[in-house]
Design a protein around this motif. Structure first.
Motif, mmCIF file in Angstrom:
data_model
loop_
_atom_site.group_PDB
_atom_site.id
_atom_site.type_symbol
_atom_site.label_atom_id
_atom_site.label_comp_id
_atom_site.label_asym_id
_atom_site.label_seq_id
_atom_site.Cartn_x
_atom_site.Cartn_y
_atom_site.Cartn_z
ATOM 1 N N ASP A 304 0.913 -1.125 0.039
ATOM 2 C CA ASP A 304 -0.139 0.235 -0.015
ATOM 3 C C ASP A 304 0.844 1.225 -0.024
ATOM 4 O O ASP A 304 1.600 1.438 1.018
ATOM 5 C CB ASP A 304 -0.980 -0.043 1.385
ATOM 6 C CG ASP A 304 -2.037 1.165 1.165
ATOM 7 O OD1 ASP A 304 -1.881 1.720 0.118
ATOM 8 O OD2 ASP A 304 -2.789 1.173 2.187
ATOM 9 N N TRP A 305 1.069 1.993 -1.194
ATOM 10 C CA TRP A 305 2.062 2.932 -1.291
ATOM 11 C C TRP A 305 1.202 4.307 -1.609
ATOM 12 O O TRP A 305 0.310 4.492 -2.431
ATOM 13 C CB TRP A 305 2.885 2.572 -2.467
ATOM 14 C CG TRP A 305 3.630 3.689 -3.166
ATOM 15 C CD1 TRP A 305 4.338 4.781 -2.686
ATOM 16 C CD2 TRP A 305 4.170 3.673 -4.664
ATOM 17 N NE1 TRP A 305 5.169 5.283 -3.223
ATOM 18 C CE2 TRP A 305 4.974 4.786 -4.615
ATOM 19 C CE3 TRP A 305 3.958 2.717 -5.605
ATOM 20 C CZ2 TRP A 305 5.619 5.264 -5.937
ATOM 21 C CZ3 TRP A 305 4.574 3.101 -6.899
ATOM 22 C CH2 TRP A 305 5.133 4.428 -6.788
ATOM 23 N N ASN A 306 1.397 5.372 -0.836
ATOM 24 C CA ASN A 306 1.034 6.764 -1.000
ATOM 25 C C ASN A 306 2.113 7.669 -0.878
ATOM 26 O O ASN A 306 3.309 7.444 -0.514
ATOM 27 C CB ASN A 306 -0.132 7.017 -0.344
ATOM 28 C CG ASN A 306 -0.055 7.014 1.174
ATOM 29 O OD1 ASN A 306 1.162 7.252 1.833
ATOM 30 N ND2 ASN A 306 -0.956 6.878 1.799
ATOM 31 N N ALA A 307 1.791 8.915 -1.060
ATOM 32 C CA ALA A 307 3.138 9.864 -0.789
ATOM 33 C C ALA A 307 3.659 9.909 0.602
ATOM 34 O O ALA A 307 4.703 10.632 0.660
ATOM 35 C CB ALA A 307 2.379 11.253 -1.286
ATOM 36 N N ASP A 308 3.049 9.312 1.687
ATOM 37 C CA ASP A 308 3.444 9.580 2.953
ATOM 38 C C ASP A 308 4.210 8.275 3.430
ATOM 39 O O ASP A 308 5.045 8.521 4.110
ATOM 40 C CB ASP A 308 2.360 9.822 4.032
ATOM 41 C CG ASP A 308 1.462 11.128 3.357
ATOM 42 O OD1 ASP A 308 2.520 12.021 3.229
ATOM 43 O OD2 ASP A 308 0.492 11.314 3.611
ATOM 44 N N ARG A 309 3.862 7.088 2.960
ATOM 45 C CA ARG A 309 4.405 6.018 3.501
ATOM 46 C C ARG A 309 4.289 4.670 2.689
ATOM 47 O O ARG A 309 3.349 4.796 1.797
ATOM 48 C CB ARG A 309 3.750 5.769 5.048
ATOM 49 C CG ARG A 309 2.558 4.863 5.028
ATOM 50 C CD ARG A 309 1.252 5.801 4.353
ATOM 51 N NE ARG A 309 0.034 5.347 4.685
ATOM 52 C CZ ARG A 309 -0.589 4.211 3.856
ATOM 53 N NH1 ARG A 309 0.124 3.876 2.674
ATOM 54 N NH2 ARG A 309 -1.781 3.635 3.717
ATOM 55 N N MET A 310 4.727 3.527 2.864
ATOM 56 C CA MET A 310 4.429 2.197 2.396
ATOM 57 C C MET A 310 4.116 1.233 3.496
ATOM 58 O O MET A 310 4.799 1.302 4.277
ATOM 59 C CB MET A 310 5.634 1.968 1.575
ATOM 60 C CG MET A 310 6.110 2.675 0.503
ATOM 61 S SD MET A 310 7.269 2.088 -0.812
ATOM 62 C CE MET A 310 7.560 3.278 -1.889
ATOM 63 N N ILE A 311 3.181 0.539 3.256
ATOM 64 C CA ILE A 311 2.895 -0.532 4.309
ATOM 65 C C ILE A 311 2.903 -1.844 3.591
ATOM 66 O O ILE A 311 2.252 -2.254 2.327
ATOM 67 C CB ILE A 311 1.331 -0.426 4.811
ATOM 68 C CG1 ILE A 311 1.471 0.729 5.478
ATOM 69 C CG2 ILE A 311 1.050 -1.272 5.667
ATOM 70 C CD1 ILE A 311 0.058 1.463 5.997
#
Length: 385
Positions: A304-311
Motif C-alpha cells: 500500500d503505497w502513497n505519498a506519505d508511507r508504504m505498508i
C-alpha cells in the motif's frame, strides 16, 4: 308386290282413328294432340366423409441428447393430409437447462377437424468437465521477458540462471501463471549456464496505489523468488522501459520496492524491503513475517503505497511500514512511476537435489490510491488467457 301393298293400305284405314308409337329408352308418347312425358331422375353425387388425420414427419432425430449450457434450436416437423395437402404442424414444449428429459410435441389438424400428434425426446445431461488447456504464452500486451544479461556475463548477486522467453520457463495454464526454474544446460548470448528461469517486466507503470499479488512460492535451498518494483527511469540493459527510452538513472537512484522476497535457506520467511541511495545493498529498510504455508498454499502479498508511507502485508497482516521523516531523493525516490517485476532466481548454493520448481501466481492487481475494498483494479492480470 301389289297384294302386299293393298294389305298394308287396308289395315291402315282400319286403324286410322288411333295411332300408338312406342319410343324405346323409357319414354311413352301418346298421340292425339301431344300429351306430357315422364323422365327418370339422376342419382345424387355423394362426397365421402374425411376421417383420416394428417401424417406428421418429425425433421431430424426423434431422440436427442445435449449438454447443460448448450444452445438448442428445434428443427420442427412437417405435416401432409390426403385431402387438404400441406397442413401446418404446431410445435409446443420447452427445453430447460436443468438435467432431465423433455418432450417436444407437434400437432397438425386438417380442415375436417382430424388431428395427429408426434413427439421428440430431448435429454439434457450434465456438461462434461472442461479439458484443461495446455500451456499458453503470457500476455505480451502486459508483460515483457527480460532476458539480456545486463553486464554481458551474468545477473546480479551472483545468480547463476539464464532468464529466457521460452514457454518452458513461463506460461499460463488453468488460470495461473507459472514461472519455472529448471536445472539444464542452456546457452544464450554466448554464455552457457546450468539453470534457466524467467524474469517478467510489466508494461504498466504507476505512482502510488495498492498492489495485491496472490502467489504460491517454490521451496528448497538456493531458490529465490521475488515480487518487486523498479523505477521506470532505471538505466538497465535489456529492461523493458530502458528499451523504450526511459533509462536515465542507475540503481539505486531509481528506487526499488521489494514487496515479497523468499529465500529457500530461510523457508517460510517473507521479507519486504526498500532500496534507496541512502540504504542500498544490505538495506536497513527491511522487515518481514513467517508464513507457515508459503510454499504449499496461495497467499496475497500486498504493498500500500502513497505519498506519505508504504505498508507491506501478507493476507492483510502488516509486517512493515516505511515512512521516513525526511523525504528526499536519497530516502524517497518513490514519487515517480515504478513497474512490476516477477522472477525466480537461482543462487550459487542451490541444493544438489534441485531439478525443477515454480512460483505460481493466481493474479496481479493494481488499485488506485486509497481505493475501497470493493473497487476494481486500474490494471490487472488474472491469467485466464
Amino acid at each position: 308386290m301389289t297384294m302386299k301393298t293393298n294389305w298394308l293400305r287396308s289395315n291402315a284405314l282400319r286403324l286410322s282413328g288411333l295411332t300408338t308409337t312406342i319410343i324405346f329408352g323409357g319414354l311413352l308418347a301418346c298421340g292425339g294432340g301431344g300429351g306430357g312425358s315422364i323422365q327418370s331422375s339422376p342419382e345424387p353425387i355423394v362426397t365421402p366423409t374425411d376421417t383420416t388425420p394428417p401424417v406428421i414427419t418429425v425433421i431430424g432425430s426423434l431422440n436427442l441428447t445435449i449438454e447443460q449450457g448448450s444452445s438448442y434450436t428445434d428443427s420442427g416437423a412437417k405435416a401432409t393430409d390426403a385431402v387438404d395437402g400441406s397442413v401446418t404442424a404446431i410445435t409446443s414444449g420447452t427445453i430447460a437447462d436443468a438435467v432431465g428429459v423433455y418432450t417436444i410435441t407437434y400437432t397438425a389438424t386438417d380442415e375436417s377437424g382430424n388431428s395427429a400428434t408426434a413427439t421428440r425426446t430431448v435429454t439434457v445431461v450434465a456438461a462434461s468437465p472442461a479439458t484443461p488447456a495446455g500451456p499458453q504464452a503470457i500476455d505480451s500486451e502486459k508483460w515483457f521477458h527480460q532476458t539480456r544479461l545486463p553486464d554481458g556475463n551474468g545477473w546480479y548477486n551472483g545468480e547463476i540462471q539464464h532468464y529466457t522467453n521460452r514457454i518452458e520457463n513461463s506460461y499460463v495454464s488453468d488460470g495461473t501463471l507459472k514461472i519455472v526454474a529448471i536445472r539444464e544446460s542452456f546457452t544464450d548470448q554466448d554464455r552457457t549456464k546450468q539453470f534457466t528461469s524467467a524474469r517478467l517486466n510489466s508494461k504498466y507503470a504507476f505512482t502510488y496505489g495498492r498492489v495485491d499479488v496472490r502467489a504460491k512460492l517454490p521451496q528448497g535451498f538456493g531458490t529465490w523468488p521475488a515480487i518487486w518494483t523498479l523505477g521506470k527511469n532505471i538505466d538497465e540493459n535489456g529492461g523493458y522501459w530502458q528499451t523504450q527510452g526511459f533509462g536515465t538513472v542507475g540503481w539505486p537512484a531509481s528506487g526499488e520496492i521489494d514487496i515479497m522476497e523468499h529465500w529457500g535457506n530461510n523457508q517460510n520467511y517473507i521479507s519486504s524491503a526498500l532500496h534507496t541511495p541512502s540504504s542500498s545493498g544490505g538495506t536497513v529498510n527491511v522487515d518481514g513475517q513467517y508464513i507457515a504455508t508459503a510454499s504449499t498454499e496461495f497467499h496475497v502479498y500486498s504493498l500500500d503505497w502513497n505519498a506519505d508511507r508504504m505498508i507491506f502485508s501478507v493476507d492483510g497482516v502488516e509486517h512493515y511500514t516505511y515512512a521516513p521523516n525526511d523525504k528526499n531523493s536519497a530516502t524517497w525516490p518513490f514519487d515517480a512511476d515504478q513497474y512490476l517485476l516477477l522472477n525466480f532466481a537461482i543462487e550459487p548454493n542451490i541444493a544438489s537435489s534441485f531439478t525443477k520448481d515454480e512460483m505460481e501466481v493466481d493474479y496481479v492487481r493494481v488499485y488506485a490510491p486509497n481505493a475501497s475494498s470493493s473497487a476494481s483494479p486500474v490494471w490487472a492480470d488474472e491469467f485466464n488467457n
